[in-house]
Design a protein around this motif. Structure first.
Motif, PDB file in Angstrom:
ATOM      1  N   VAL A   1       0.856  -1.095  -0.049  1.00  8.75           N
ATOM      2  CA  VAL A   1       0.127   0.249  -0.157  1.00  8.75           C
ATOM      3  C   VAL A   1       1.107   1.236  -0.035  1.00  8.75           C
ATOM      4  CG1 VAL A   1      -1.755   1.492   1.386  1.00  8.75           C
ATOM      5  CG2 VAL A   1      -2.120  -1.234   1.174  1.00  8.75           C
ATOM      6  N   VAL A   2       2.045   1.234   0.766  1.00 14.36           N
ATOM      7  CA  VAL A   2       2.942   2.478   0.869  1.00 14.36           C
ATOM      8  C   VAL A   2       3.464   2.486  -0.348  1.00 14.36           C
ATOM      9  CG1 VAL A   2       4.985   3.112   1.945  1.00 14.36           C
ATOM     10  CG2 VAL A   2       3.288   2.216   3.198  1.00 14.36           C
TER      11      VAL A   2
ATOM     12  N   VAL B   1      -2.804   5.094   6.183  1.00 15.45           N
ATOM     13  CA  VAL B   1      -3.044   4.503   7.284  1.00 15.45           C
ATOM     14  C   VAL B   1      -4.635   3.785   7.170  1.00 15.45           C
ATOM     15  CG1 VAL B   1      -3.646   4.957   9.906  1.00 15.45           C
ATOM     16  CG2 VAL B   1      -1.711   6.141   8.842  1.00 15.45           C
ATOM     17  N   GLN B   2      -5.513   4.554   6.897  1.00 12.82           N
ATOM     18  CA  GLN B   2      -6.878   3.858   7.116  1.00 12.82           C
ATOM     19  C   GLN B   2      -6.792   2.632   5.776  1.00 12.82           C
ATOM     20  OE1 GLN B   2      -9.514   7.162   5.619  1.00 12.82           O
ATOM     21  NE2 GLN B   2      -9.645   7.846   7.885  1.00 12.82           N
ATOM     22  N   GLU B   3      -6.149   2.966   4.631  1.00 14.33           N
ATOM     23  CA  GLU B   3      -6.393   1.773   3.737  1.00 14.33           C
ATOM     24  C   GLU B   3      -5.226   0.817   4.107  1.00 14.33           C
ATOM     25  OE1 GLU B   3      -4.773   1.002  -0.925  1.00 14.33           O
ATOM     26  OE2 GLU B   3      -5.025   2.986  -0.174  1.00 14.33           O
ATOM     27  N   ILE B   4      -4.354   0.840   4.792  1.00 13.05           N
ATOM     28  CA  ILE B   4      -3.602  -0.113   5.569  1.00 13.05           C
ATOM     29  C   ILE B   4      -4.378  -0.929   6.621  1.00 13.05           C
ATOM     30  CG2 ILE B   4      -1.399  -0.974   6.737  1.00 13.05           C
ATOM     31  CD1 ILE B   4      -0.020   1.466   5.187  1.00 13.05           C
TER      32      ILE B   4
ATOM     33  N   MET C   1       9.134   4.243   8.919  1.00 15.20           N
ATOM     34  CA  MET C   1      10.078   3.484   8.428  1.00 15.20           C
ATOM     35  C   MET C   1       9.792   2.754   7.056  1.00 15.20           C
ATOM     36  SD  MET C   1      11.711   0.466  10.765  1.00 15.20           S
ATOM     37  CE  MET C   1      12.811   1.332  11.363  1.00 15.20           C
ATOM     38  N   LEU C   2       8.557   2.607   6.866  1.00 13.67           N
ATOM     39  CA  LEU C   2       8.073   1.846   5.461  1.00 13.67           C
ATOM     40  C   LEU C   2       8.601   2.668   4.315  1.00 13.67           C
ATOM     41  CD1 LEU C   2       4.742   0.528   6.471  1.00 13.67           C
ATOM     42  CD2 LEU C   2       7.004  -0.952   6.161  1.00 13.67           C
ATOM     43  N   VAL C   3       8.234   3.953   4.358  1.00 14.72           N
ATOM     44  CA  VAL C   3       8.658   4.752   3.325  1.00 14.72           C
ATOM     45  C   VAL C   3       9.942   4.838   2.761  1.00 14.72           C
ATOM     46  CG1 VAL C   3       8.259   7.297   2.284  1.00 14.72           C
ATOM     47  CG2 VAL C   3       6.469   6.270   3.523  1.00 14.72           C
ATOM     48  N   PRO C   4      10.906   5.086   3.920  1.00 20.34           N
ATOM     49  CA  PRO C   4      12.189   5.041   3.283  1.00 20.34           C
ATOM     50  C   PRO C   4      12.628   3.625   2.752  1.00 20.34           C
ATOM     51  CG  PRO C   4      12.131   6.103   5.529  1.00 20.34           C
ATOM     52  CD  PRO C   4      10.765   5.607   5.149  1.00 20.34           C
ATOM     53  N   LEU C   5      12.149   2.439   3.275  1.00 20.04           N
ATOM     54  CA  LEU C   5      12.331   1.374   2.842  1.00 20.04           C
ATOM     55  C   LEU C   5      11.854   1.014   1.231  1.00 20.04           C
ATOM     56  CD1 LEU C   5      11.420  -1.098   5.712  1.00 20.04           C
ATOM     57  CD2 LEU C   5      13.727  -0.723   4.915  1.00 20.04           C
ATOM     58  N   VAL C   6      10.618   1.560   0.851  1.00 18.21           N
ATOM     59  CA  VAL C   6      10.165   1.641  -0.336  1.00 18.21           C
ATOM     60  C   VAL C   6      11.110   2.535  -1.368  1.00 18.21           C
ATOM     61  CG1 VAL C   6       8.278   2.170  -1.889  1.00 18.21           C
ATOM     62  CG2 VAL C   6       7.858   1.099   0.142  1.00 18.21           C
TER      63      VAL C   6
ATOM     64  N   ASP D   1      -2.044  -1.497  -9.542  1.00 19.66           N
ATOM     65  CA  ASP D   1      -1.261  -2.630  -8.637  1.00 19.66           C
ATOM     66  C   ASP D   1       0.017  -2.425  -8.731  1.00 19.66           C
ATOM     67  OD1 ASP D   1      -1.348  -4.908  -7.377  1.00 19.66           O
ATOM     68  OD2 ASP D   1      -1.501  -5.882  -9.117  1.00 19.66           O
ATOM     69  N   VAL D   2       0.684  -1.977  -7.603  1.00 20.56           N
ATOM     70  CA  VAL D   2       1.995  -1.629  -7.678  1.00 20.56           C
ATOM     71  C   VAL D   2       2.735  -2.979  -7.110  1.00 20.56           C
ATOM     72  CG1 VAL D   2       4.033  -0.502  -6.738  1.00 20.56           C
ATOM     73  CG2 VAL D   2       1.973   0.673  -7.603  1.00 20.56           C
TER      74      VAL D   2
END
Length: 172
Positions: free
Chosen positions: A50-51, A98-101, A118-123, A155-156
């Motif tokens: 999702v992110v 946040v709501q979608e996740i 943390m998730l955004v920098p990982l992507v 769809d990523v």
């Protein structure tokens, strides 16, 4: 060629930054995040997907590909970086993510909001794997280009790419 295929090609290309160590670090961080949040790995993988979809939208909205690459260079990593989230997303977009996740995983909204830095920098780190190893601003980034030029169906395949990366690394 799919996102994962581009990542594997980048690992095999000595002119690009990708390495099995970088990929392993991303996967280990996702696993650690799952453990720290008491979430099952599938929920965290879904959250990453999702992110990834939202990161794609944010990067595609940049006036030029160079600016998208600059954001990837500046904010990619495996550590917590709230500035990455705040730079790419408005408060409303963050709440929407946040709501979608939460709807897709059942995870607590507060926990998800705490995971975003943390998730955004990982992507972004996954996308950075296609950057040139000598000078990231020189030449194209095939991983980022594949990510941004996907078929537009919304769809990523970031979570699929992460899942395949785990399988790929276990065979090496």
């Amino acid at each position: 060629m799919g996102l994962f295929d581009q990542i594997v090609s980048a690992i095999d290309n000595p002119n690009l930054q990708a390495s099995t160590g970088q990929l392993g670090g991303i996967l280990n961080t996702v696993q650690s995040l799952s453990n720290a949040q008491g979430a099952n790995p599938e929920s965290t993988q879904t959250a990453v997907g999702v992110v990834g979809k939202h990161v794609r939208s944010a990067l595609k909205s940049q006036p030029s590909g160079g600016q998208a690459q600059a954001l990837v260079d500046q904010y990619s990593g495996t550590g917590t970086n709230p500035e990455a989230v705040n730079t790419l997303f408005s408060e409303g977009q963050q709440q929407q993510m946040v709501q979608e996740i939460s709807q897709r995983t059942g995870l607590d909204s507060k926990a998800i909001a705490g995971m975003l830095p943390m998730l955004v920098p990982l992507v972004l780190n996954l996308l950075n794997s296609g950057s040139q190893s000598k000078d990231p601003r020189q030449g194209g980034n095939p991983v980022l280009n594949s990510f941004l030029d996907s078929n537009g169906d919304g769809d990523v395949d970031v979570s699929d790419a992460m899942r395949m990366a785990g399988q790929f690394l276990s065979k090496r």
